[in-house]
Design a protein around this motif. Sequence first.
Motif, PDB file in Angstrom:
ATOM      1  N   PRO A   1      21.347  31.605  30.432  1.00  0.00           N
ATOM      2  CA  PRO A   1      22.361  32.987  30.567  1.00  0.00           C
ATOM      3  C   PRO A   1      22.799  32.905  32.328  1.00  0.00           C
ATOM      4  CG  PRO A   1      20.623  34.154  29.417  1.00  0.00           C
ATOM      5  CD  PRO A   1      19.862  32.545  30.119  1.00  0.00           C
ATOM      6  N   THR A   2      24.332  33.227  32.060  1.00  0.00           N
ATOM      7  CA  THR A   2      24.096  33.238  33.198  1.00  0.00           C
ATOM      8  C   THR A   2      26.012  34.576  33.780  1.00  0.00           C
ATOM      9  OG1 THR A   2      25.235  32.093  35.857  1.00  0.00           O
ATOM     10  CG2 THR A   2      26.197  31.243  33.375  1.00  0.00           C
ATOM     11  N   ASP A   3      26.298  34.717  34.260  1.00  0.00           N
ATOM     12  CA  ASP A   3      27.631  35.669  34.970  1.00  0.00           C
ATOM     13  C   ASP A   3      27.934  35.051  35.748  1.00  0.00           C
ATOM     14  OD1 ASP A   3      26.312  37.274  33.487  1.00  0.00           O
ATOM     15  OD2 ASP A   3      25.801  39.198  34.763  1.00  0.00           O
ATOM     16  N   GLU A   4      27.723  34.041  36.408  1.00  0.00           N
ATOM     17  CA  GLU A   4      28.698  33.099  37.738  1.00  0.00           C
ATOM     18  C   GLU A   4      28.671  31.699  37.340  1.00  0.00           C
ATOM     19  OE1 GLU A   4      26.036  32.064  41.075  1.00  0.00           O
ATOM     20  OE2 GLU A   4      24.215  33.168  39.643  1.00  0.00           O
ATOM     21  N   ILE A   5      29.784  30.841  37.950  1.00  0.00           N
ATOM     22  CA  ILE A   5      30.105  30.438  37.940  1.00  0.00           C
ATOM     23  C   ILE A   5      29.605  28.907  38.659  1.00  0.00           C
ATOM     24  CG2 ILE A   5      32.717  30.667  36.341  1.00  0.00           C
ATOM     25  CD1 ILE A   5      34.009  30.326  38.902  1.00  0.00           C
ATOM     26  N   SER A   6      28.845  28.872  38.964  1.00  0.00           N
ATOM     27  CA  SER A   6      27.505  27.661  39.869  1.00  0.00           C
ATOM     28  C   SER A   6      27.062  27.384  38.690  1.00  0.00           C
ATOM     29  CB  SER A   6      27.766  28.295  41.254  1.00  0.00           C
ATOM     30  OG  SER A   6      27.089  27.547  42.353  1.00  0.00           O
ATOM     31  N   LEU A   7      25.825  26.767  39.933  1.00  0.00           N
ATOM     32  CA  LEU A   7      24.486  26.057  39.349  1.00  0.00           C
ATOM     33  C   LEU A   7      23.264  26.433  40.089  1.00  0.00           C
ATOM     34  CD1 LEU A   7      25.591  23.154  37.179  1.00  0.00           C
ATOM     35  CD2 LEU A   7      25.608  25.305  36.720  1.00  0.00           C
ATOM     36  N   PRO A   8      22.595  26.998  39.954  1.00  0.00           N
ATOM     37  CA  PRO A   8      21.140  26.401  40.353  1.00  0.00           C
ATOM     38  C   PRO A   8      21.343  24.938  41.774  1.00  0.00           C
ATOM     39  CG  PRO A   8      20.454  27.451  39.064  1.00  0.00           C
ATOM     40  CD  PRO A   8      22.020  26.537  38.471  1.00  0.00           C
ATOM     41  N   GLY A   9      20.758  24.670  42.460  1.00  0.00           N
ATOM     42  CA  GLY A   9      21.053  24.135  43.670  1.00  0.00           C
ATOM     43  C   GLY A   9      22.380  23.642  44.201  1.00  0.00           C
ATOM     44  N   LEU A  10      23.391  24.018  43.796  1.00  0.00           N
ATOM     45  CA  LEU A  10      24.987  24.057  44.763  1.00  0.00           C
ATOM     46  C   LEU A  10      24.628  25.045  45.618  1.00  0.00           C
ATOM     47  CD1 LEU A  10      26.641  23.050  41.668  1.00  0.00           C
ATOM     48  CD2 LEU A  10      25.775  21.584  43.557  1.00  0.00           C
ATOM     49  N   ASP A  11      25.361  25.179  46.779  1.00  0.00           N
ATOM     50  CA  ASP A  11      25.908  25.344  47.802  1.00  0.00           C
ATOM     51  C   ASP A  11      26.211  27.649  46.934  1.00  0.00           C
ATOM     52  OD1 ASP A  11      28.481  25.162  47.155  1.00  0.00           O
ATOM     53  OD2 ASP A  11      28.876  24.560  48.822  1.00  0.00           O
ATOM     54  N   GLY A  12      26.995  28.031  45.853  1.00  0.00           N
ATOM     55  CA  GLY A  12      27.041  29.032  45.946  1.00  0.00           C
ATOM     56  C   GLY A  12      26.771  29.697  44.688  1.00  0.00           C
ATOM     57  N   TYR A  13      25.515  28.761  44.364  1.00  0.00           N
ATOM     58  CA  TYR A  13      24.465  29.596  43.073  1.00  0.00           C
ATOM     59  C   TYR A  13      23.956  31.230  44.423  1.00  0.00           C
ATOM     60  CZ  TYR A  13      20.954  30.144  40.004  1.00  0.00           C
ATOM     61  OH  TYR A  13      20.427  31.456  38.766  1.00  0.00           O
ATOM     62  N   ALA A  14      23.924  31.766  43.761  1.00  0.00           N
ATOM     63  CA  ALA A  14      23.535  32.833  43.681  1.00  0.00           C
ATOM     64  C   ALA A  14      22.241  33.643  42.844  1.00  0.00           C
ATOM     65  CB  ALA A  14      24.631  34.209  44.619  1.00  0.00           C
ATOM     66  N   SER A  15      21.506  33.762  43.200  1.00  0.00           N
ATOM     67  CA  SER A  15      19.888  34.312  41.763  1.00  0.00           C
ATOM     68  C   SER A  15      20.923  35.523  41.667  1.00  0.00           C
ATOM     69  CB  SER A  15      19.150  34.001  42.353  1.00  0.00           C
ATOM     70  OG  SER A  15      18.826  34.643  43.693  1.00  0.00           O
ATOM     71  N   ASP A  16      20.697  36.425  42.252  1.00  0.00           N
ATOM     72  CA  ASP A  16      21.361  38.121  42.150  1.00  0.00           C
ATOM     73  C   ASP A  16      22.336  38.404  41.187  1.00  0.00           C
ATOM     74  OD1 ASP A  16      22.391  36.764  44.610  1.00  0.00           O
ATOM     75  OD2 ASP A  16      22.558  39.256  45.496  1.00  0.00           O
ATOM     76  N   ALA A  17      23.345  37.272  41.043  1.00  0.00           N
ATOM     77  CA  ALA A  17      24.392  37.282  40.509  1.00  0.00           C
ATOM     78  C   ALA A  17      24.135  37.026  38.693  1.00  0.00           C
ATOM     79  CB  ALA A  17      25.550  35.957  40.698  1.00  0.00           C
ATOM     80  N   ASP A  18      23.643  36.260  38.705  1.00  0.00           N
ATOM     81  CA  ASP A  18      22.881  36.061  37.433  1.00  0.00           C
ATOM     82  C   ASP A  18      23.181  36.881  36.371  1.00  0.00           C
ATOM     83  OD1 ASP A  18      23.262  33.351  37.117  1.00  0.00           O
ATOM     84  OD2 ASP A  18      20.551  32.868  36.948  1.00  0.00           O
ATOM     85  N   ASN A  19      22.387  38.402  37.128  1.00  0.00           N
ATOM     86  CA  ASN A  19      22.785  39.259  35.872  1.00  0.00           C
ATOM     87  C   ASN A  19      23.355  40.118  36.245  1.00  0.00           C
ATOM     88  OD1 ASN A  19      21.565  40.125  33.321  1.00  0.00           O
ATOM     89  ND2 ASN A  19      20.315  40.949  34.238  1.00  0.00           N
TER      90      ASN A  19
END
Length: 517
Positions: free
Chosen positions: A319-337
């Motif tokens: 599940p994710t709330d964002e439009i980026s993927l782990p390993g990419l520059d814009g991925y913010a783990s705290d935005a996932d939920n």
Amino acid sequence: MPRRRTATVLTACALLAAPLTACNGSSTGGGGTNGDTLTLVSAAAPASLDPAKANVGSDNWFVNLTYDSLLRMGPGGTVTPDLATAWGYTGSGNREFSLTLRAGVRFADGTPVTAQAVAASLNYARTHGLNQSWDSAIDSVTATGPLTVRIHCSSPHPDLPQLLSQVLLVGSVISPSGLAHQEDLGTASYGAGPYVLDVAHTVSGDHYTYTPNPNYWDKSKIHWKRVVIKVIANPTSALQAVETGQADVLGINSGQVATAKGSGLAVTMSPAAFVGVNLVDRAGVLAPPLKDVRVRQALNYAVDRAAITKAVVQQYGQPTDEISLPGLDGYASDADNHYPYDPARAKQLLAAAGYPDGFALTMETQGFLGIDLVTQAVVAEWRKIGVTVNITTDSSIGQWLGNATSKRFPVLGFGYGGASTYLLSLDWMLPHPTAFNPFASQDPQLTSMLAAAAAAPAAQAPALDQNVMRYVVDQAWFVSVLRMEGIYAFNSHKISGFSAGVSYIPDIAWNTVPAKS
């Protein structure tokens, strides 16, 4: 919709699901031309063999075999030399970029790969290619010496190394002869890659045959005496071919993993795409409730992402709330939920915004690649808080492109492959019309944040990109639901070097080699 915007839409779809498989006649040893025939199977024919007009993702193998790129990107995102041996930004602001080419390289037709030829190819790509959204900042490309090239950008472009790699195809260099015969680029090869298209043994739309390029600059990169790509749409047939030993590798969906593993195949995967619902009418032109951020946030809180993810992709996604993927520059783990499932809070926000009884929406979605399954699940969740939706389901990418850009739908179902924040912003976040931002939504603060991130030094950019993602998630421009894995199964006894990575298409031209016996 302007044509320059279509490529990224097709890219998203290609990265999301189009299965690719490979078959092998016989393979022995390792290194050099020591395999017999490697036969790849694609789920669809290429849109074009012209690297400027091919679909990134689904068409890469067709193009990468015959066209070397300026730079090479590996599955971990590391950029290494290819036709260029040195490169980098000069000055500050990510506007000036220089390349030094490899000496002594020739195109397959025997003509030299010069700076002038490279500049001409890049200028063709940026003025004629489908990916003009990604290279829209490039203002000029010039040869500054026999083997040196300068790229000048009118605005910061921080992702030129990725853009010029074999993954995004813009840096796939076309020979002067090819540019002189542009009408033939779609069905012939004019590159400097390890193979050439064997036109006599090729039938467009059915099968494509490649043989070694006798002028290739590094013969050790040529691992097969012949490569054939067959177009076979049925993924079940492709998996059966691997199971019976006729095939080496294929892209599979989550429902095929158990079967593949049970047949003794190796399975590799990496985050490949995200899927959800795009709240494109953020100014409330067609759907006034969407103008209120509280309404958009309510639509996010109303969705049980964990349940939908499990139902659609099982354990092969998150599940994710964002439009980026782990390993990419814009991925913010705290935005996932950022929006935990909370229908009560969703109803409170709707009431506070003046919609205690909900409202009605119209929506367009894609009836392929599983996007419609996610869309329907979201609609069912929204119904519980009083928001009803009338859905139009498209059956082809072309139909979807027309509807997505028509500005007749305030909400769109989406699937999109992973991309850097800068490239993503060109489709999703900047105030110009695209299939993912058809109403050209404007947010001055977001635009300012993106400009600062694009101009920042490489070491500072990821933190700025992640703040961009946090901001756009908080403003609820979309309801992202899940990210899914790109999954491949392969026979490790026959091939080696096959690997997947985030925002990366497995490298067949260089890295997939016969396994050592």
